[in-house]
Design an enzyme around this catalytic site. Structure first.
Site, PDB file in Angstrom:
ATOM      1  N   CYS A   1       0.798  -1.233   0.000  1.00 21.97           N
ATOM      2  CA  CYS A   1       0.000   0.000   0.000  1.00 21.97           C
ATOM      3  C   CYS A   1       0.826   1.276   0.000  1.00 21.97           C
ATOM      4  CB  CYS A   1      -0.971   0.007   1.173  1.00 21.97           C
ATOM      5  SG  CYS A   1      -0.174   0.187   2.766  1.00 21.97           S
TER       6      CYS A   1
ATOM      7  N   CYS B   1       5.399   9.268   8.360  1.00 22.23           N
ATOM      8  CA  CYS B   1       6.621   8.740   7.738  1.00 22.23           C
ATOM      9  C   CYS B   1       7.729   8.544   8.766  1.00 22.23           C
ATOM     10  CB  CYS B   1       7.103   9.683   6.640  1.00 22.23           C
ATOM     11  SG  CYS B   1       5.973   9.821   5.238  1.00 22.23           S
TER      12      CYS B   1
END
Length: 124
Positions: A33, A102
């Site tokens: 993903c 992130c």
């Protein structure tokens, strides 16, 4: 949108690559993903002597991965284990809110690599 530090780590990532004879390897993310990170560590006398990474992801993922390695390299293993998402974001001069996730990749993959190193060391 991104700080100059983030853009520098995106355009010139540090410590990219693989350590073939690594002491620990950690993986974070989902290759199906999007963002996906592998971190390899080489440890000597409980210090991270070398660290490399491979990442698939956006600017934020690349910069966060690079900064994670910079923060960890040369540090005692336990100090590197304590590197948090917040440390990574602050060292990058911030990330846009939608990219802060992130930094989790770097912190999580590094912790997993250190756990693998500790497990392997204790099994010797």
């Amino acid at each position: 949108m991104y700080s100059q530090i983030t853009m520098d780590h995106f355009q010139n990532p540090r410590n990219v690559g693989v350590i073939d004879d690594y002491d620990g390897m950690g993986i974070a993310g989902d290759p199906e993903c999007g963002d996906y990170l592998k971190i390899y560590i080489k440890v000597h006398n409980d210090f991270i002597k070398d660290i490399k990474f491979q990442v698939h992801g956006c600017c934020g993922a690349i910069a966060s991965s690079s900064m994670t390695t910079v923060l960890a390299k040369g540090k005692p293993v336990m100090a590197a284990y304590a590197i948090s998402e917040k440390n990574i974001i602050e060292s990058l001069g911030g990330l846009p809110p939608e990219k802060e996730h992130c930094s989790v990749l770097g912190s999580l993959a590094l912790k997993k690599a250190i756990v693998e190193y500790a497990r392997n060391r204790n099994n010797k």
